[in-house]
Design a protein around this motif. Structure first.
Motif, short mmCIF file in Angstrom:
data_model
loop_
_atom_site.label_atom_id
_atom_site.label_comp_id
_atom_site.label_asym_id
_atom_site.label_seq_id
_atom_site.Cartn_x
_atom_site.Cartn_y
_atom_site.Cartn_z
N SER A 141 6.67 10.40 51.10
CA SER A 141 7.37 11.22 50.11
C SER A 141 8.76 10.65 49.87
O SER A 141 9.46 10.30 50.81
N THR A 142 9.14 10.56 48.62
CA THR A 142 10.52 10.23 48.26
C THR A 142 11.25 11.51 47.86
O THR A 142 12.18 11.96 48.53
N ARG A 191 10.71 15.10 50.23
CA ARG A 191 11.42 15.04 51.51
C ARG A 191 12.94 15.06 51.29
O ARG A 191 13.65 15.85 51.90
N HIS A 211 0.07 21.48 45.22
CA HIS A 211 1.46 21.00 45.29
C HIS A 211 2.35 22.09 44.69
O HIS A 211 2.97 21.90 43.64
N GLN A 234 6.22 21.67 43.71
CA GLN A 234 6.40 20.82 42.53
C GLN A 234 6.20 21.62 41.25
O GLN A 234 6.98 21.48 40.29
N MET A 255 -2.57 10.28 46.91
CA MET A 255 -2.44 9.80 48.29
C MET A 255 -3.69 10.17 49.08
O MET A 255 -4.14 11.32 49.02
N CYS A 289 5.24 14.40 37.52
CA CYS A 289 5.93 14.77 38.77
C CYS A 289 6.50 13.56 39.50
O CYS A 289 7.33 13.72 40.40
N LEU A 290 6.08 12.38 39.13
CA LEU A 290 6.47 11.13 39.78
C LEU A 290 5.96 11.10 41.24
O LEU A 290 5.87 12.16 41.84
N PRO A 291 5.66 9.98 41.83
CA PRO A 291 5.83 8.64 41.29
C PRO A 291 4.81 8.34 40.18
O PRO A 291 3.67 8.81 40.22
N LYS A 335 13.76 19.72 41.64
CA LYS A 335 13.21 19.90 42.98
C LYS A 335 14.32 20.28 43.97
O LYS A 335 14.13 21.11 44.85
N1 CP Z 1 6.73 14.55 43.11
C1 CP Z 1 6.68 14.37 44.45
O1 CP Z 1 6.20 15.21 45.22
O2 CP Z 1 7.18 13.17 44.85
P1 CP Z 1 7.20 12.59 46.33
O3 CP Z 1 5.77 12.22 46.69
O4 CP Z 1 8.10 11.39 46.26
O5 CP Z 1 7.71 13.65 47.26
#
Ligand code: CP
Ligand code: NVA
Length: 258
Positions: free
Chosen positions: A6-7, A10, A84, A87, A181, A216-218, A244
């Protein structure tokens, strides 16, 4: 506890907690005795004696639910294979900032019927907006989640195979990665199946001229979305990412506020 990378989630949860005056302890999947098969119900009860809340990103939804069942402190779902939800809250905040009340809107989802799609469906079941999802056959959202949301939703929640039909009257167009993922081994097959579902300028032109784009990215540019659409003035992906931080503060305050 993050068992997947997670970027945004987290860092925004950590920044939110520090911003509110609290502290965090980060645990990856490798760090705890769970990696050596300590039962979740023991982990939950032990953690609850040390911390005020547990934020979990993991694979099975049942893992979060078991932790919540045995934990005496709040357990917050930071993404599972099925949902999610945090998000979707930041996404809804972003939509409301741009468009006003969400219950009048038509939201489109183009691509995989994945965790994000499932959480949007649950939101549609509660908030009254119309939702149309364009997913290829075999990649529909969870049928039980769809059925439950339809029982409470005020407006239609529709699944189609046709991305153009989904975006036609939409105020908001959403997409997400083709392989989530945990699905890395399916990437080659998914690239073929999802190719007609790419959010590109040709598809965006079929939507209303004021429709906004969410991701939502990435993002995988050139796959589920083109660089041109992601960088388009009507794409709000980076506002979603910022929100977020604010939403995670709100979630923490809601559950920890005393
Ligand atoms: N959108 C989102 O949940 O990104 P991360 O996977 O970077 O947390
Ligand atoms: N559907 C994606 C969302 C990433 C934030 C995944 O689960 O990988």
């Amino acid at each position: 506890m993050f068992e997947k990378p997670s970027t945004r989630t987290r860092v925004s949860f950590e920044a939110a907690m520090y911003g509110l005056g609290g502290q965090v302890i980060y645990l990856s999947g490798r760090d705890t005795q769970l990696a050596r098969n300590e039962p979740l119900k023991d982990m939950a009860r032990v953690m609850a004696r040390y911390v005020d809340a547990i934020v979990v990103r993991t694979f099975g939804q049942e893992i979060v639910e078991e932790l919540a069942r045995y934990s005496s402190v709040p357990v917050i779902n930071a993404l599972t294979d099925l949902h999610h939800p945090c998000q979707i809250l930041s996404d809804i905040q972003t939509v409301i900032e741009r468009k006003g009340a969400i219950d009048k809107l038509h939201i489109a989802w183009v691509g995989d019927g994945n965790n994000m799609a499932n959480s949007w469906i649950q939101a549609a079941g509660r908030l009254g907006f119309a939702l149309t999802l364009a997913c290829p056959e075999g990649y529909d959202p969870d049928p039980a989640i769809l059925q439950a949301a339809r029982e409470t939703s005020l407006r239609p929640i529709t699944v189609t195979r046709d991305p153009a039909a989904a975006v036609k009257d939409a105020d908001v167009i959403n997409t997400d990665v083709w392989a989530s993922m945990g699905q890395e081994g399916e990437e080659a097959v998914r690239k073929k199946v999802f190719a007609p579902y790419q959010l590109n300028m040709a598809l965006l032109r079929q939507a209303a001229p004021e429709a906004i784009v969410l991701h939502c990215l990435p993002a995988h540019r050139g796959e589920e979305i083109t660089d041109e659409v992601l960088e388009h003035p009507r794409c709000v992906a980076f506002d979603q990412a910022e929100n977020k931080l604010h939403i995670h503060k709100a979630i923490l305050l809601t559950h920890l506020g005393r």
